[in-house]
Design a protein around this motif. Structure first.
Motif, short mmCIF file in Angstrom:
data_model
loop_
_atom_site.label_atom_id
_atom_site.label_comp_id
_atom_site.label_asym_id
_atom_site.label_seq_id
_atom_site.Cartn_x
_atom_site.Cartn_y
_atom_site.Cartn_z
N LEU A 119 0.85 -1.18 0.00
CA LEU A 119 0.00 0.00 0.00
C LEU A 119 0.89 1.24 0.00
O LEU A 119 1.98 1.22 0.59
CB LEU A 119 -0.90 0.02 1.23
CG LEU A 119 -2.02 -1.00 1.27
CD1 LEU A 119 -2.72 -0.96 2.63
CD2 LEU A 119 -3.02 -0.76 0.16
N PRO A 120 0.45 2.30 -0.65
CA PRO A 120 1.22 3.54 -0.58
C PRO A 120 1.36 3.98 0.88
O PRO A 120 0.51 3.67 1.73
CB PRO A 120 0.37 4.54 -1.36
CG PRO A 120 -0.52 3.70 -2.22
CD PRO A 120 -0.75 2.42 -1.47
N HIS A 121 2.44 4.69 1.18
CA HIS A 121 2.67 5.13 2.56
C HIS A 121 1.67 6.18 3.02
O HIS A 121 1.46 6.37 4.19
CB HIS A 121 4.10 5.65 2.72
CG HIS A 121 5.12 4.57 2.60
ND1 HIS A 121 5.33 3.64 3.59
CD2 HIS A 121 5.96 4.23 1.60
CE1 HIS A 121 6.27 2.79 3.22
NE2 HIS A 121 6.67 3.13 2.00
N GLY A 122 1.07 6.84 2.10
CA GLY A 122 0.09 7.87 2.43
C GLY A 122 -0.02 8.85 1.29
O GLY A 122 0.70 8.76 0.30
N MET A 123 -0.92 9.78 1.44
CA MET A 123 -1.12 10.80 0.42
C MET A 123 -0.57 12.12 0.93
O MET A 123 -0.77 12.47 2.09
CB MET A 123 -2.61 10.99 0.13
CG MET A 123 -3.27 9.91 -0.64
SD MET A 123 -4.98 10.43 -0.97
CE MET A 123 -5.39 9.34 -2.30
N SER A 124 0.08 12.83 0.02
CA SER A 124 0.46 14.20 0.35
C SER A 124 -0.82 15.04 0.34
O SER A 124 -1.86 14.61 -0.16
CB SER A 124 1.46 14.73 -0.68
OG SER A 124 0.82 14.88 -1.94
N ALA A 125 -0.71 16.24 0.85
CA ALA A 125 -1.88 17.14 0.82
C ALA A 125 -2.32 17.39 -0.62
O ALA A 125 -3.51 17.40 -0.91
CB ALA A 125 -1.55 18.46 1.53
N GLY A 126 -1.35 17.55 -1.53
CA GLY A 126 -1.68 17.76 -2.93
C GLY A 126 -2.39 16.56 -3.54
O GLY A 126 -3.35 16.71 -4.29
#
Length: 162
Positions: free
Chosen positions: A35-42
């Protein structure tokens, strides 16, 4: 007024969703996908705009009405380029699908899941689709703002009563 889908048909849709998520999770594990580590705000903003646009296009777009036609019936005009529909009468799976395909809020859950799966299995393609849909959503908002500004300039909007 049409009957709403039965609880059993809604439960079947939830079970189908859970099975799909479990299958994709299992496939990801078997192929070593992380899984991706997370999403940036963008990324979060871009995904939200993309989901908004794609969900409206799929559930309300005049151009996608033929896809929804087996499951929904028209009830009137919507916003620019949109139509209003409701599920065809019934209480089985067809009505549940009609409910899903006529409700952008309902469809968002499935769409965000698909975009998340895309970020795992096809990140470049998913990013391209997300970027394009987010740009299209921005363009839509600019069209509406421009049309509103034109109406204000031409004095066509009523003034608020206080």
């Amino acid at each position: 007024m049409s009957a709403s889908p039965s609880l059993s048909s809604r439960a079947l849709m939830i079970a189908g969703y859970a099975i799909l998520v479990a299958a994709v999770t299992l496939l990801g594990g078997c192929t070593g996908r992380q899984l991706p580590h997370g999403m940036s705000a963008g990324d979060l903003v871009r995904t939200a705009f993309a989901a908004h646009k794609l969900s409206r296009l799929i559930t309300k777009g005049a151009v996608t009405a033929p896809v929804r036609a087996p499951f929904t019936k028209p009830t009137g005009d919507g916003g620019p380029g949109e139509v209003m529909e409701q599920p065809k009468p019934g209480n089985g799976a067809m009505a549940s699908i009609g409910e899903l395909l006529s409700c952008p809020f309902c469809f968002d859950v499935w769409l965000i899941t698909a975009l998340t799966v895309g970020r795992v299995f096809a990140p470049r393609v998913t990013r391209t689709v997300t970027d394009a849909a987010a740009a299209l959503a921005g363009a839509d908002f600019l069209h509406l703002a421009y049309a509103g500004a034109q109406q204000i300039a031409e004095g066509e909007l009523p003034t608020p009563h206080r």
